[in-house]
Design a protein around this motif. Sequence first.
Motif, PDB file in Angstrom:
ATOM      1  N   ASN A  33       0.741  -1.231  -0.078  1.00 12.00           N
ATOM      2  CA  ASN A  33      -0.094   0.216  -0.053  1.00 12.00           C
ATOM      3  C   ASN A  33       0.673   1.323  -0.052  1.00 12.00           C
ATOM      4  OD1 ASN A  33      -3.038  -0.908  -0.039  1.00 12.00           O
ATOM      5  ND2 ASN A  33      -1.905  -2.255   1.882  1.00 12.00           N
ATOM      6  N   HIS A  34       2.036   1.142   0.537  1.00 12.26           N
ATOM      7  CA  HIS A  34       3.074   2.324   0.481  1.00 12.26           C
ATOM      8  C   HIS A  34       4.315   1.932  -0.006  1.00 12.26           C
ATOM      9  CE1 HIS A  34      -0.087   4.320   2.878  1.00 12.26           C
ATOM     10  NE2 HIS A  34      -0.182   3.268   3.790  1.00 12.26           N
ATOM     11  N   ALA A  69       6.343   0.170  -6.899  1.00 11.54           N
ATOM     12  CA  ALA A  69       5.207  -0.008  -6.957  1.00 11.54           C
ATOM     13  C   ALA A  69       4.899  -0.684  -8.644  1.00 11.54           C
ATOM     14  CB  ALA A  69       4.529   1.414  -7.339  1.00 11.54           C
ATOM     15  N   GLU A  70       5.697  -0.748  -9.298  1.00 11.64           N
ATOM     16  CA  GLU A  70       5.744  -1.357 -10.727  1.00 11.64           C
ATOM     17  C   GLU A  70       5.905  -2.969 -10.260  1.00 11.64           C
ATOM     18  OE1 GLU A  70       7.819  -1.581 -14.751  1.00 11.64           O
ATOM     19  OE2 GLU A  70       8.777  -0.373 -13.412  1.00 11.64           O
ATOM     20  N   VAL A  71       6.804  -3.375  -9.460  1.00 16.90           N
ATOM     21  CA  VAL A  71       7.263  -4.686  -9.322  1.00 16.90           C
ATOM     22  C   VAL A  71       6.140  -5.451  -8.261  1.00 16.90           C
ATOM     23  CG1 VAL A  71       8.871  -6.428  -8.087  1.00 16.90           C
ATOM     24  CG2 VAL A  71       9.804  -4.687  -9.525  1.00 16.90           C
ATOM     25  N   PHE A  72       5.706  -4.687  -7.414  1.00 17.23           N
ATOM     26  CA  PHE A  72       4.570  -5.096  -6.390  1.00 17.23           C
ATOM     27  C   PHE A  72       3.110  -4.705  -7.062  1.00 17.23           C
ATOM     28  CE2 PHE A  72       4.336  -6.168  -1.600  1.00 17.23           C
ATOM     29  CZ  PHE A  72       3.511  -6.987  -1.918  1.00 17.23           C
ATOM     30  N   SER A  73       2.950  -5.146  -8.261  1.00 15.77           N
ATOM     31  CA  SER A  73       1.694  -5.121  -8.759  1.00 15.77           C
ATOM     32  C   SER A  73       1.255  -5.879  -9.926  1.00 15.77           C
ATOM     33  CB  SER A  73       1.493  -3.450  -9.043  1.00 15.77           C
ATOM     34  OG  SER A  73       0.262  -3.066  -9.376  1.00 15.77           O
ATOM     35  N   ASP A  74       0.433  -6.518 -10.021  1.00 14.00           N
ATOM     36  CA  ASP A  74       0.066  -7.529 -10.943  1.00 14.00           C
ATOM     37  C   ASP A  74      -1.272  -7.138 -11.486  1.00 14.00           C
ATOM     38  OD1 ASP A  74       0.207  -9.377 -13.184  1.00 14.00           O
ATOM     39  OD2 ASP A  74      -0.102 -11.202 -11.607  1.00 14.00           O
ATOM     40  N   PRO A  75      -1.596  -6.662 -12.874  1.00 17.40           N
ATOM     41  CA  PRO A  75      -0.535  -6.538 -13.796  1.00 17.40           C
ATOM     42  C   PRO A  75       0.118  -4.971 -13.146  1.00 17.40           C
ATOM     43  CG  PRO A  75      -2.585  -5.621 -14.627  1.00 17.40           C
ATOM     44  CD  PRO A  75      -2.736  -6.641 -13.573  1.00 17.40           C
ATOM     45  N   PRO A  76       1.551  -4.762 -13.768  1.00 17.44           N
ATOM     46  CA  PRO A  76       2.173  -3.421 -13.179  1.00 17.44           C
ATOM     47  C   PRO A  76       1.248  -2.289 -13.204  1.00 17.44           C
ATOM     48  CG  PRO A  76       3.433  -4.860 -14.935  1.00 17.44           C
ATOM     49  CD  PRO A  76       1.944  -5.184 -14.923  1.00 17.44           C
ATOM     50  N   MET A  77       1.532  -1.369 -12.206  1.00 21.71           N
ATOM     51  CA  MET A  77       0.771  -0.026 -12.050  1.00 21.71           C
ATOM     52  C   MET A  77       0.732   0.683 -13.163  1.00 21.71           C
ATOM     53  SD  MET A  77       1.317   2.875  -8.982  1.00 21.71           S
ATOM     54  CE  MET A  77       0.884   1.706  -7.596  1.00 21.71           C
ATOM     55  N   PHE A  94       4.135  10.410  -7.634  1.00 23.83           N
ATOM     56  CA  PHE A  94       5.435  10.310  -7.565  1.00 23.83           C
ATOM     57  C   PHE A  94       6.305  11.504  -8.000  1.00 23.83           C
ATOM     58  CE2 PHE A  94       3.532   6.333  -8.143  1.00 23.83           C
ATOM     59  CZ  PHE A  94       4.195   5.420  -7.279  1.00 23.83           C
ATOM     60  N   ASP A  95       7.437  11.960  -7.332  1.00 23.59           N
ATOM     61  CA  ASP A  95       8.262  13.188  -8.049  1.00 23.59           C
ATOM     62  C   ASP A  95       8.810  12.901  -8.922  1.00 23.59           C
ATOM     63  OD1 ASP A  95      10.387  11.891  -6.931  1.00 23.59           O
ATOM     64  OD2 ASP A  95      10.533  13.044  -5.198  1.00 23.59           O
ATOM     65  N   GLY A  96       9.914  13.915  -9.495  1.00 26.18           N
ATOM     66  CA  GLY A  96      10.672  13.616 -10.608  1.00 26.18           C
ATOM     67  C   GLY A  96      11.799  12.582 -10.345  1.00 26.18           C
ATOM     68  N   ASN A  97      11.996  12.111  -9.266  1.00 23.94           N
ATOM     69  CA  ASN A  97      12.857  11.005  -9.069  1.00 23.94           C
ATOM     70  C   ASN A  97      12.231   9.830  -8.912  1.00 23.94           C
ATOM     71  OD1 ASN A  97      15.215  12.976  -9.162  1.00 23.94           O
ATOM     72  ND2 ASN A  97      14.756  13.571  -6.850  1.00 23.94           N
ATOM     73  N   GLY A  98      10.975   9.821  -9.064  1.00 17.92           N
ATOM     74  CA  GLY A  98      10.398   8.529  -8.891  1.00 17.92           C
ATOM     75  C   GLY A  98       9.926   8.012  -7.418  1.00 17.92           C
ATOM     76  N   ASP A  99      10.213   8.945  -6.431  1.00 15.07           N
ATOM     77  CA  ASP A  99       9.993   8.544  -4.963  1.00 15.07           C
ATOM     78  C   ASP A  99       8.450   9.068  -4.871  1.00 15.07           C
ATOM     79  OD1 ASP A  99      12.633   7.828  -4.598  1.00 15.07           O
ATOM     80  OD2 ASP A  99      13.376   9.940  -4.156  1.00 15.07           O
ATOM     81  N   ILE A 100       7.906   8.349  -3.797  1.00 13.84           N
ATOM     82  CA  ILE A 100       6.647   8.494  -3.682  1.00 13.84           C
ATOM     83  C   ILE A 100       6.397   9.875  -2.479  1.00 13.84           C
ATOM     84  CG2 ILE A 100       6.788   7.388  -1.248  1.00 13.84           C
ATOM     85  CD1 ILE A 100       3.700   6.985  -3.609  1.00 13.84           C
ATOM     86  N   LEU A 101       5.411  10.365  -3.194  1.00 14.24           N
ATOM     87  CA  LEU A 101       5.008  11.467  -2.356  1.00 14.24           C
ATOM     88  C   LEU A 101       3.412  11.249  -1.643  1.00 14.24           C
ATOM     89  CD1 LEU A 101       5.695  14.415  -5.018  1.00 14.24           C
ATOM     90  CD2 LEU A 101       7.088  13.932  -2.881  1.00 14.24           C
ATOM     91  N   ILE A 102       2.477  10.585  -2.340  1.00 15.25           N
ATOM     92  CA  ILE A 102       1.151  10.522  -1.941  1.00 15.25           C
ATOM     93  C   ILE A 102       0.868   9.121  -2.298  1.00 15.25           C
ATOM     94  CG2 ILE A 102      -1.201  11.107  -2.105  1.00 15.25           C
ATOM     95  CD1 ILE A 102      -0.250  13.855  -2.785  1.00 15.25           C
ATOM     96  N   ALA A 103       0.351   8.350  -1.151  1.00 15.72           N
ATOM     97  CA  ALA A 103      -0.294   7.081  -1.458  1.00 15.72           C
ATOM     98  C   ALA A 103      -1.784   6.909  -0.840  1.00 15.72           C
ATOM     99  CB  ALA A 103       0.613   6.085  -0.755  1.00 15.72           C
ATOM    100  N   PRO A 104      -2.893   6.310  -1.574  1.00 14.05           N
ATOM    101  CA  PRO A 104      -4.040   6.466  -1.405  1.00 14.05           C
ATOM    102  C   PRO A 104      -4.179   6.023   0.244  1.00 14.05           C
ATOM    103  CG  PRO A 104      -3.817   5.404  -3.364  1.00 14.05           C
ATOM    104  CD  PRO A 104      -2.497   5.526  -2.967  1.00 14.05           C
ATOM    105  N   SER A 105      -5.045   6.535   0.820  1.00 12.51           N
ATOM    106  CA  SER A 105      -5.379   6.215   2.213  1.00 12.51           C
ATOM    107  C   SER A 105      -6.246   4.531   2.155  1.00 12.51           C
ATOM    108  CB  SER A 105      -6.307   7.150   3.088  1.00 12.51           C
ATOM    109  OG  SER A 105      -7.356   7.287   2.267  1.00 12.51           O
ATOM    110  N   ALA A 106      -6.867   4.576   1.256  1.00 12.46           N
ATOM    111  CA  ALA A 106      -7.626   3.267   1.091  1.00 12.46           C
ATOM    112  C   ALA A 106      -6.871   2.104   0.833  1.00 12.46           C
ATOM    113  CB  ALA A 106      -8.889   3.306   0.010  1.00 12.46           C
ATOM    114  N   ILE A 107      -7.133   0.785   1.310  1.00 20.88           N
ATOM    115  CA  ILE A 107      -6.297  -0.308   1.080  1.00 20.88           C
ATOM    116  C   ILE A 107      -6.782  -0.866  -0.220  1.00 20.88           C
ATOM    117  CG2 ILE A 107      -5.605  -2.477   1.982  1.00 20.88           C
ATOM    118  CD1 ILE A 107      -5.945  -1.550   4.748  1.00 20.88           C
ATOM    119  N   ASP A 108      -6.070  -1.319  -1.223  1.00 20.69           N
ATOM    120  CA  ASP A 108      -6.561  -1.756  -2.447  1.00 20.69           C
ATOM    121  C   ASP A 108      -6.970  -3.223  -2.044  1.00 20.69           C
ATOM    122  OD1 ASP A 108      -4.699  -2.085  -5.610  1.00 20.69           O
ATOM    123  OD2 ASP A 108      -6.678  -2.396  -5.069  1.00 20.69           O
TER     124      ASP A 108
END
Length: 360
Positions: free
Chosen positions: A222-223, A230-238, A346-360
Amino acid sequence: MGLRLTEINKSVDQEMHLADVSLELEAGSRYIILGRTLAGKTSLLRIMAGLDRPGTGTVLADGQDVTGVSVRKRDVAMVYQQFINYPSLTIYDNIASPLKMAGVSKAEIDRRVREVAKTLQLDPLLDRLPAELSGGQQQRTAIARALVKESHLLLLDEPLVNLDYKLREELREELQHIFKERESIVVYTTTEPTEALMMGGNVVVMDEGRILQIGKTPEVFNHPCNMKVAEVFSDPPMNFIPARIEGEQARLSACMKAPLVGALKDLGPGEYTFGVRASRVFLNQRHDSDIGLCGEVSLSEINGSETFIHVGCGRIKLVAQEDGIHKIESGSNLPMFVNPEDFYVFDGNGDILIAPSAID
């Protein structure tokens, strides 16, 4: 028993397999190493087991340096992708083989073999030879041989990958119960995000020989700390969409604009990447706040009881994951909807800025 790996590096023929890997594993805990093929998962397990030695770095077991100690002198058991059994030995003797080599008494061997055989539903098959068993039963035998040792370190390298779907589901459930009852460190590798979530415990996300993120499995899911996780831990990729914040909205393309609601309100002007999981892209509008686009279907994949629908509109490429079977012709136009509160940012470096509060 605790296991600590510090700054592990491993190269083969000048090709980097592991780079600056540091990891601390606690007794009684389960660790799922998640990564695509060639991420370094097997290389890491082989160093943990003592089958390979790192180029640099140290491996400590209970504080003792075992970096150069062979697997025969370590308290470790390992299960491989391809089940390995002795073809001339019965299932009973296959399971018992490591105990016989260790000089365990016959009575204790019999007790432990029958106990683990019952757990893995092999007790009616103990007098048979491996060739008389199905692939799933042979893999159960290989797993039983590892479990019967009662080692403090149990390593499983994609043990279910060659089994059919039904067998994988059954064994996954059985293994989770077995792991919970043991005080050993369990390390289980997989390429499948869904399997990592099912197995629970802690996850170690790897890519190209490096550890990207470590943590409780649902928390990392989730975070994710960056786009690669995010890409690796998502099927299909995010799904990733370039975005520009202008005023009170995010311009994703001529096809889609998103209002800055919820956590998105805190974003300043500039360039970002928005991410959304395929399971949060829908074919029908569900909320008034949903935003939509109408794109051209490039592919409709039926995967068991789900369908992955690929739609493109300009620079936006989205994949929707829909329950059920949906036969949609390529080239047809199809609406898709996303709720702005489901966006990762995600910012320009690919780092997370915001993640949804709801659990997928």
